[in-house]
Scaffold this motif. Structure first.
Motif, PDB file in Angstrom:
ATOM      1  N   ASP A   8       0.812  -1.229   0.000  1.00 56.12           N
ATOM      2  CA  ASP A   8       0.000   0.000   0.000  1.00 56.12           C
ATOM      3  C   ASP A   8       0.844   1.278   0.000  1.00 56.12           C
ATOM      4  O   ASP A   8       0.784   2.085   0.919  1.00 56.12           O
ATOM      5  CB  ASP A   8      -0.983  -0.027   1.178  1.00 56.12           C
ATOM      6  CG  ASP A   8      -1.980  -1.165   1.033  1.00 56.12           C
ATOM      7  OD1 ASP A   8      -2.899  -1.015   0.224  1.00 56.12           O
ATOM      8  OD2 ASP A   8      -1.796  -2.219   1.684  1.00 56.12           O
ATOM      9  N   HIS A  10       0.709   3.531  -2.577  1.00 56.39           N
ATOM     10  CA  HIS A  10      -0.193   4.567  -3.116  1.00 56.39           C
ATOM     11  C   HIS A  10       0.567   5.745  -3.733  1.00 56.39           C
ATOM     12  O   HIS A  10       0.198   6.904  -3.550  1.00 56.39           O
ATOM     13  CB  HIS A  10      -1.185   5.045  -2.045  1.00 56.39           C
ATOM     14  CG  HIS A  10      -2.224   4.012  -1.739  1.00 56.39           C
ATOM     15  ND1 HIS A  10      -3.459   3.998  -2.345  1.00 56.39           N
ATOM     16  CD2 HIS A  10      -2.187   2.922  -0.928  1.00 56.39           C
ATOM     17  CE1 HIS A  10      -4.156   2.956  -1.904  1.00 56.39           C
ATOM     18  NE2 HIS A  10      -3.405   2.277  -1.045  1.00 56.39           N
ATOM     19  N   ASP A  49      -1.212  -2.207  -4.515  1.00 65.03           N
ATOM     20  CA  ASP A  49      -1.374  -0.754  -4.391  1.00 65.03           C
ATOM     21  C   ASP A  49      -0.024  -0.027  -4.349  1.00 65.03           C
ATOM     22  O   ASP A  49       0.189   0.856  -3.524  1.00 65.03           O
ATOM     23  CB  ASP A  49      -2.228  -0.373  -3.163  1.00 65.03           C
ATOM     24  CG  ASP A  49      -3.711  -0.664  -3.347  1.00 65.03           C
ATOM     25  OD1 ASP A  49      -4.084  -1.097  -4.460  1.00 65.03           O
ATOM     26  OD2 ASP A  49      -4.474  -0.468  -2.392  1.00 65.03           O
ATOM     27  N   HIS A  85      -6.376  -0.752  -6.064  1.00 67.51           N
ATOM     28  CA  HIS A  85      -6.197   0.587  -6.616  1.00 67.51           C
ATOM     29  C   HIS A  85      -5.482   0.574  -7.962  1.00 67.51           C
ATOM     30  O   HIS A  85      -5.751   1.439  -8.782  1.00 67.51           O
ATOM     31  CB  HIS A  85      -5.405   1.465  -5.640  1.00 67.51           C
ATOM     32  CG  HIS A  85      -6.264   2.088  -4.598  1.00 67.51           C
ATOM     33  ND1 HIS A  85      -6.713   3.373  -4.690  1.00 67.51           N
ATOM     34  CD2 HIS A  85      -6.798   1.583  -3.465  1.00 67.51           C
ATOM     35  CE1 HIS A  85      -7.467   3.652  -3.639  1.00 67.51           C
ATOM     36  NE2 HIS A  85      -7.534   2.573  -2.881  1.00 67.51           N
ATOM     37  N   HIS A 171      -3.579  -9.366  -1.772  1.00 67.53           N
ATOM     38  CA  HIS A 171      -4.060  -8.026  -1.417  1.00 67.53           C
ATOM     39  C   HIS A 171      -5.552  -8.156  -1.107  1.00 67.53           C
ATOM     40  O   HIS A 171      -6.408  -7.924  -1.962  1.00 67.53           O
ATOM     41  CB  HIS A 171      -3.824  -7.075  -2.605  1.00 67.53           C
ATOM     42  CG  HIS A 171      -4.078  -5.634  -2.273  1.00 67.53           C
ATOM     43  ND1 HIS A 171      -3.107  -4.805  -1.769  1.00 67.53           N
ATOM     44  CD2 HIS A 171      -5.186  -4.871  -2.350  1.00 67.53           C
ATOM     45  CE1 HIS A 171      -3.605  -3.598  -1.568  1.00 67.53           C
ATOM     46  NE2 HIS A 171      -4.883  -3.611  -1.914  1.00 67.53           N
ATOM     47  N   HIS A 205      -3.560  -4.351   1.774  1.00 69.25           N
ATOM     48  CA  HIS A 205      -4.951  -3.886   1.676  1.00 69.25           C
ATOM     49  C   HIS A 205      -5.420  -3.210   2.964  1.00 69.25           C
ATOM     50  O   HIS A 205      -5.987  -2.131   2.913  1.00 69.25           O
ATOM     51  CB  HIS A 205      -5.921  -5.016   1.311  1.00 69.25           C
ATOM     52  CG  HIS A 205      -7.258  -4.520   0.809  1.00 69.25           C
ATOM     53  ND1 HIS A 205      -7.379  -3.431  -0.029  1.00 69.25           N
ATOM     54  CD2 HIS A 205      -8.530  -4.942   1.019  1.00 69.25           C
ATOM     55  CE1 HIS A 205      -8.660  -3.237  -0.313  1.00 69.25           C
ATOM     56  NE2 HIS A 205      -9.386  -4.131   0.320  1.00 69.25           N
ATOM     57  N   HIS A 207      -4.749  -0.933   5.866  1.00 69.37           N
ATOM     58  CA  HIS A 207      -3.716   0.105   5.920  1.00 69.37           C
ATOM     59  C   HIS A 207      -3.059   0.291   7.283  1.00 69.37           C
ATOM     60  O   HIS A 207      -2.232   1.167   7.466  1.00 69.37           O
ATOM     61  CB  HIS A 207      -4.279   1.439   5.414  1.00 69.37           C
ATOM     62  CG  HIS A 207      -4.358   1.508   3.921  1.00 69.37           C
ATOM     63  ND1 HIS A 207      -4.585   2.668   3.228  1.00 69.37           N
ATOM     64  CD2 HIS A 207      -4.219   0.535   2.984  1.00 69.37           C
ATOM     65  CE1 HIS A 207      -4.587   2.408   1.930  1.00 69.37           C
ATOM     66  NE2 HIS A 207      -4.380   1.127   1.756  1.00 69.37           N
TER      67      HIS A 207
HETATM   68 MN   LIG Z   1      -4.398   0.270  -0.359  1.00 67.04          MN
END
Ligand SMILES: [Mn+2]
Length: 468
Positions: A8, A10, A49, A85, A171, A205, A207
């Protein structure tokens, strides 16, 4: 054997539309990768992600390439899966591009066979299952899927695909670890639905940082979520300030889910490595008048560091309610990097929201509302449609995350509405046998192939609802 487990990231997210937040996400990724490399890991895992969107900006892509060059120069392979994502149903993805540049290797079900120094492939239906081998360590993975794609009737796609190995990278939100997270009531998998026989479950996944040990789960290895590398939600704040209606002064405390980072895993034991992140304050101010709210907000501002992000919740019952416009300029001179107000103030005689939630809405309506409140990015329209269609197929159940109907039940329904044909009776018998076996703890999914099937050829594509 030693590896880094990151999830994650991002990259490309510009939280609150603040350019400095874009930089924060990039910095966190750079620091994590640099720390992993200096720890001399054998490989790096990115459990979904990596990007905030499936089509990142050229700038986000450039930053990803620059950072992923660091392990490549040291010949440290990076294995990745796509998250909710950054996955795409398009034929070529940004992951393919990074792979082509030799920066990552994507694990999971793929259209083409992949073989190199680390990658191995096996044909599964009309796809290839691609996994990695580093020395004698076998690493499996699969990109994000919805619950309705993974658990179909009594077919568990994960248990069918993965029969053990060293590492399984997914994920997905597992119910057992989702408590006190946004996924508590919207998990993808129950603990019992995970394939056993892996020494480490490298998940993404959720966070916030979570680990479930084998003693807790009964699985061979730990399930670990490193959490996002940067703060993506106010629930992940570093600090909490609470200034209640009766408090003489505000209380400041550190958030249990505050520290951000990743895991260095040695002998399948995760060790958390913190990454430096900007302080993020979640502030709750409660008062019974507008003037008191303003006074308390100004007082609280002195406790928030200048470089911080602060989200300030205003609470209490104030006659006539409040307008946020009156608060927005309040901290203009404070120098705080970014702040925003959220109002939970009520005027008088307002029906309690809880009452509406509990008494008026059915469970299925509550679940629908929960999904509609999600960011569209978190629950894209195609997944929402999948979910909705599945709900209707089931006849709109009244319980959240209900068990999917067993084929035996479906057969019974058939018996009521149609003539009983011999083939239906046969199917029911076989299903019963299968269920008995599952109860004994030995799911044999490959048996499914021998069952009478419709004319359409069997394929994993069909299991996954035509979308991989
Ligand atoms: Mn995420």
């Amino acid at each position: 054997m030693k590896f880094a487990h990151i999830a994650d990231v991002h990259l490309g997210r510009e939280q609150f539309n603040q350019p400095f937040r874009y930089d924060d996400y990039v910095k966190a990724f750079r620091e994590a990768v640099e720390k992993a490399v200096s720890e001399r890991v054998d490989f790096i895992l990115i459990a979904g992600d990596l990007f905030h969107v499936s089509r990142p900006s050229p700038k986000a892509l450039r930053d990803a390439v620059e950072i992923l060059e660091i392990p490549r120069k040291k010949e440290i392979p990076v294995f990745a899966i796509e998250g909710n994502h950054d996955k795409t149903i398009r034929e070529a993805s940004v992951f393919d591009l990074l792979e082509h540049l030799g920066l990552i290797r994507t694990l999971g079900l793929r259209r083409e066979e992949k073989r190199d120094e680390f990658l191995r492939s096996k044909r599964v239906a009309d796809r290839y299952l691609v996994w990695a081998e580093v020395g004698d360590t076998r690493i499996y993975g699969l990109r994000h899927h919805t619950r309705w794609q993974l658990i179909r009737g009594n077919t568990n796609v994960l248990k069918a695909l993965f029969r053990g190995g060293d590492i399984l990278m997914l994920h997905q939100a597992v119910d057992y670890l989702a408590k006190d997270t946004p996924y508590q009531d919207a998990f993808d998998l129950k603990l019992s639905e995970l394939p056993d026989g892996f020494s480490y479950y490298a998940f993404g996944h959720i966070h916030v940082r979570r680990v479930a040990e084998p003693e807790q789960t009964g699985l061979r290895g730990s399930i670990a979520y490193p959490g996002s590398l940067e703060r993506t939600d106010v629930r992940e704040a570093s600090h909490l300030i609470i200034y209640g209606e009766r408090d003489k002064r505000p209380k400041v405390k550190e958030n249990r889910d505050g520290p951000k980072g990743f895991y260095i895993v040695e002998d399948f034991q995760p060790e958390f490595v913190e990454v430096k992140t900007r302080p993020f304050y979640r502030v709750t101010v409660s008062a019974s008048s507008k003037a008191e709210l303003k006074r308390k907000v100004e007082e609280v501002a002195g406790l928030i560091p200048k470089e911080a992000v602060a989200i300030i919740y205003l609470e209490g019952t104030v006659k006539g309610g409040i307008s946020l416009a009156e608060f927005n300029d309040l901290l203009k001179g404070s120098g705080i990097a970014y702040y925003a107000f959220r109002s939970r103030v009520t005027g008088e005689a307002i029906i309690s929201k809880e009452l509406v939630g509990e008494e008026v809405l059915t469970d299925w309506e509550k679940e629908l509302l929960l999904h509609l409140r999600e960011e569209p990015k978190k629950f894209p329209l195609d997944e929402f449609m999948d979910w909705l269609l599945e709900k209707y197929r089931q006849g709109v159940p009244s319980k959240m995350n209900v068990r999917l109907p067993k084929p035996a039940e479906e057969s019974k329904k058939l018996e009521k509405t149609e003539e009983i044909k011999p083939i239906v009776a046969e199917k029911t018998k076989e299903t019963e046998k299968k269920e008995e076996k599952e109860k004994a703890g030995k799911p044999k999914v490959e048996k499914k192939e021998k069952r009478p099937r419709p004319a359409k050829p069997s394929s994993l594509d069909a299991w996954l609802g035509g979308k991989i």
